[in-house]
Design a protein around this motif. Structure first.
Motif, PDB file in Angstrom:
ATOM      1  N   SER A 178       0.844  -1.201   0.000  1.00 20.98           N
ATOM      2  CA  SER A 178       0.000   0.000   0.000  1.00 20.98           C
ATOM      3  C   SER A 178       0.877   1.248   0.000  1.00 20.98           C
ATOM      4  N   THR A 179       0.531   2.209  -0.836  1.00 19.91           N
ATOM      5  CA  THR A 179       1.283   3.475  -0.871  1.00 19.91           C
ATOM      6  C   THR A 179       0.961   4.304   0.359  1.00 19.91           C
ATOM      7  N   LYS A 180      -0.334   4.371   0.672  1.00 18.71           N
ATOM      8  CA  LYS A 180      -0.782   5.066   1.877  1.00 18.71           C
ATOM      9  C   LYS A 180      -1.812   4.206   2.587  1.00 18.71           C
ATOM     10  N   LEU A 181      -2.016   4.504   3.865  1.00 13.62           N
ATOM     11  CA  LEU A 181      -2.959   3.734   4.669  1.00 13.62           C
ATOM     12  C   LEU A 181      -4.271   4.483   4.833  1.00 13.62           C
ATOM     13  N   ASP A 182      -5.297   3.715   5.128  1.00 12.55           N
ATOM     14  CA  ASP A 182      -6.590   4.269   5.483  1.00 12.55           C
ATOM     15  C   ASP A 182      -7.049   3.544   6.746  1.00 12.55           C
ATOM     16  N   PRO A 183      -7.716   4.243   7.665  1.00 10.59           N
ATOM     17  CA  PRO A 183      -8.174   3.563   8.884  1.00 10.59           C
ATOM     18  C   PRO A 183      -8.960   2.286   8.618  1.00 10.59           C
ATOM     19  N   SER A 184      -9.674   2.259   7.496  1.00  9.00           N
ATOM     20  CA  SER A 184     -10.456   1.061   7.173  1.00  9.00           C
ATOM     21  C   SER A 184      -9.568  -0.135   6.824  1.00  9.00           C
ATOM     22  N   ASP A 185      -8.273   0.121   6.525  1.00  9.34           N
ATOM     23  CA  ASP A 185      -7.345  -0.967   6.226  1.00  9.34           C
ATOM     24  C   ASP A 185      -6.910  -1.712   7.478  1.00  9.34           C
ATOM     25  N   LEU A 186      -7.051  -1.063   8.632  1.00  5.23           N
ATOM     26  CA  LEU A 186      -6.455  -1.586   9.857  1.00  5.23           C
ATOM     27  C   LEU A 186      -7.276  -2.708  10.467  1.00  5.23           C
ATOM     28  N   ASP A 187      -6.576  -3.658  11.025  1.00  6.39           N
ATOM     29  CA  ASP A 187      -7.190  -4.771  11.759  1.00  6.39           C
ATOM     30  C   ASP A 187      -6.474  -4.862  13.101  1.00  6.39           C
ATOM     31  N   ILE A 188      -7.219  -4.631  14.165  1.00 11.37           N
ATOM     32  CA  ILE A 188      -6.605  -4.588  15.496  1.00 11.37           C
ATOM     33  C   ILE A 188      -5.877  -5.881  15.836  1.00 11.37           C
ATOM     34  N   SER A 189      -6.273  -6.984  15.189  1.00 11.81           N
ATOM     35  CA  SER A 189      -5.675  -8.279  15.526  1.00 11.81           C
ATOM     36  C   SER A 189      -4.239  -8.417  15.034  1.00 11.81           C
ATOM     37  N   ASP A 190      -3.798  -7.593  14.068  1.00 13.49           N
ATOM     38  CA  ASP A 190      -2.413  -7.713  13.617  1.00 13.49           C
ATOM     39  C   ASP A 190      -1.619  -6.421  13.852  1.00 13.49           C
ATOM     40  N   ILE A 191      -2.081  -5.617  14.833  1.00 13.82           N
ATOM     41  CA  ILE A 191      -1.347  -4.413  15.210  1.00 13.82           C
ATOM     42  C   ILE A 191      -0.721  -4.615  16.591  1.00 13.82           C
ATOM     43  N   LEU A 192       0.565  -4.418  16.686  1.00 15.90           N
ATOM     44  CA  LEU A 192       1.255  -4.504  17.972  1.00 15.90           C
ATOM     45  C   LEU A 192       0.992  -3.231  18.762  1.00 15.90           C
ATOM     46  N   LEU A 193       0.563  -3.392  20.016  1.00 13.80           N
ATOM     47  CA  LEU A 193       0.158  -2.263  20.849  1.00 13.80           C
ATOM     48  C   LEU A 193       1.057  -2.110  22.060  1.00 13.80           C
ATOM     49  N   LEU A 207      -9.095   4.250  16.913  1.00 12.62           N
ATOM     50  CA  LEU A 207      -8.932   4.427  15.467  1.00 12.62           C
ATOM     51  C   LEU A 207      -9.432   3.199  14.707  1.00 12.62           C
ATOM     52  N   CYS A 208      -9.173   2.027  15.273  1.00 10.81           N
ATOM     53  CA  CYS A 208      -9.584   0.776  14.622  1.00 10.81           C
ATOM     54  C   CYS A 208     -11.034   0.413  14.902  1.00 10.81           C
ATOM     55  N   ASN A 209     -11.710   1.239  15.702  1.00 12.93           N
ATOM     56  CA  ASN A 209     -13.100   0.956  16.070  1.00 12.93           C
ATOM     57  C   ASN A 209     -13.249  -0.433  16.680  1.00 12.93           C
ATOM     58  N   GLY A 215      -6.479  -9.288  21.631  1.00 16.50           N
ATOM     59  CA  GLY A 215      -5.233  -9.664  22.291  1.00 16.50           C
ATOM     60  C   GLY A 215      -4.410 -10.505  21.347  1.00 16.50           C
ATOM     61  N   GLU A 216      -3.125 -10.606  21.612  1.00 20.68           N
ATOM     62  CA  GLU A 216      -2.252 -11.393  20.764  1.00 20.68           C
ATOM     63  C   GLU A 216      -2.616 -12.873  20.891  1.00 20.68           C
ATOM     64  N   GLU A 217      -2.702 -13.550  19.770  1.00 24.61           N
ATOM     65  CA  GLU A 217      -3.176 -14.927  19.793  1.00 24.61           C
ATOM     66  C   GLU A 217      -2.140 -15.883  20.377  1.00 24.61           C
ATOM     67  N   GLY A 236       8.201 -10.075  11.885  1.00 23.78           N
ATOM     68  CA  GLY A 236       7.032 -10.645  11.228  1.00 23.78           C
ATOM     69  C   GLY A 236       5.856 -10.886  12.150  1.00 23.78           C
ATOM     70  N   LEU A 237       5.817 -10.189  13.293  1.00 21.97           N
ATOM     71  CA  LEU A 237       4.749 -10.424  14.268  1.00 21.97           C
ATOM     72  C   LEU A 237       3.599  -9.432  14.140  1.00 21.97           C
ATOM     73  N   GLY A 238       3.614  -8.605  13.100  1.00 19.69           N
ATOM     74  CA  GLY A 238       2.529  -7.659  12.892  1.00 19.69           C
ATOM     75  C   GLY A 238       3.076  -6.295  12.524  1.00 19.69           C
ATOM     76  N   MET A 239       2.170  -5.353  12.293  1.00 18.19           N
ATOM     77  CA  MET A 239       2.552  -3.963  12.054  1.00 18.19           C
ATOM     78  C   MET A 239       2.353  -3.191  13.354  1.00 18.19           C
ATOM     79  N   THR A 240       2.717  -1.926  13.347  1.00 21.28           N
ATOM     80  CA  THR A 240       2.435  -1.094  14.502  1.00 21.28           C
ATOM     81  C   THR A 240       2.198   0.329  14.033  1.00 21.28           C
ATOM     82  N   LEU A 241       1.713   1.169  14.925  1.00 18.04           N
ATOM     83  CA  LEU A 241       1.507   2.582  14.636  1.00 18.04           C
ATOM     84  C   LEU A 241       2.386   3.400  15.575  1.00 18.04           C
ATOM     85  N   LEU A 242       2.956   4.472  15.049  1.00 19.22           N
ATOM     86  CA  LEU A 242       3.867   5.321  15.806  1.00 19.22           C
ATOM     87  C   LEU A 242       3.396   6.771  15.757  1.00 19.22           C
TER      88      LEU A 242
END
Length: 313
Positions: A178-193, A207-209, A215-217, A236-242
């Motif tokens: 993806s060139t840019k992200l959109d909130p609708s692209d996000l899935d809380i299950s693969d975001i490191l928090l 943001l992810c509604n 939780g991490e599986e 390879g354990l997910g993406m994150t937001l900064l």
């Protein structure tokens, strides 16, 4: 009744111990105890139940303590009035900063501020938002830098800047192309928090509604470090937001995995917050001017959408 007696009452109410209250007030325990006893005798009430361990505030004592806070604050305002009239900006000033802001913002403004205002003795404490709010209410810190809006009755919020969220997406992630992200692209299950207690974590969840349990599986992460999240993403354990400012000092090898959001970019509002009594307001205003002037040049994003730091899930 004296201001000093009321200050001693507030110290005992906070620490629930006469000896510790005396230490924090820089007096001997007998002196503090005697002054509290004199106030109780004058009022003909018991402010503290000394039979309980730890010491408890009586029902009428709770009302006295609340009024004592107001009186002590108003007494402190007299010195503020004099300082402002003389144009004096100096003295002790305690500033709290939340952990996700401290490492990036503090180095940007601290040297400039202490150079411009050498008479201010700036005391800086890193605390989470919950502790900052409590300490502002109790008068232990003069102001704080935190993510807002908080919408708390006794706190004033003065926005400093709006910091966009930035995605860190490793090459093996589903959004890597993806060139840019959109909130609708996000899935809380693969975001490191970040771990619980960080308002940036709650902002990401909002943001992810995310309205269900998550939780991490295969593992449960308890980290307060963005660096750790980035390193785990690279494994390879997910993406994150900064937060945007946290991306400025990343290695060039990692910056290539950063992805910005389509406008309006999700962002957090970062504000200087302080008690509505506005004690030491001249220092607060000086601090706000310095920070705003410096950060304005570092964050050029204009079209943003504020994400609440309050976890609504």
């Amino acid at each position: 009744m004296t201001i000093t007696q009321l200050q001693y009452v507030l110290a005992v109410a906070e620490h629930k111990n006469f000896t510790l209250a005396a230490q924090k007030s820089f007096v001997t325990q007998p002196t503090l105890s005697m002054q509290v006893q004199k106030l109780e005798d004058e009022l003909d009430v018991l402010i503290f139940d000394r039979a309980k361990k730890p010491i408890a505030v009586t029902e009428v004592g709770e009302k006295i303590v609340e009024q004592a806070k107001n009186i002590v604050n108003e007494a402190n305002r007299i010195k503020d009035i004099v300082d402002q009239d003389k144009g004096f900006i100096g003295g002790d000033y305690t500033l709290g900063i939340i952990p996700t802001i401290m490492p990036t913002l503090l180095p940007m403004f601290l040297k400039t501020f202490i150079k411009q205002y050498p008479k201010v003795n700036l005391i800086i404490k890193e605390q989470n938002t919950e502790n900052l709010i409590r300490n502002i209410q109790d008068g232990h810190i003069d102001a704080a830098i935190a993510a807002t809006p908080l919408e708390i009755e006794f706190i004033k919020e003065r926005p400093l800047y709006y910091e966009p969220f930035v995605g860190y997406v490793p090459p093996n992630h589903r959004l890597a192309n993806s060139t840019k992200l959109d909130p609708s692209d996000l899935d809380i299950s693969d975001i490191l928090l970040l771990r619980d207690g960080h308002c940036f974590r709650d902002g990401v969840i909002n943001l992810c509604n995310a309205t269900k349990n998550y939780g991490e599986e295969h593992f449960r992460l308890q980290s307060g470090s963005f660096e750790t999240l980035v390193n785990l993403s690279n494994e390879g354990l997910g993406m994150t937001l900064l937060p945007y400012l946290n991306t400025l000092d990343l290695d060039e090898s990692k910056k290539k995995y950063l992805k910005h959001f389509n406008a309006p970019s999700p962002a957090r509002e970062v504000s200087l917050i302080y008690h509505k009594s506005e004690l030491k307001i001249q220092i607060t205003e000086a601090l706000r001017d310095v920070i705003s002037g410096i950060v304005r040049g570092a964050i050029a994003f204009q079209d943003v959408k504020i994400i609440s730091p309050i976890n609504k899930s």
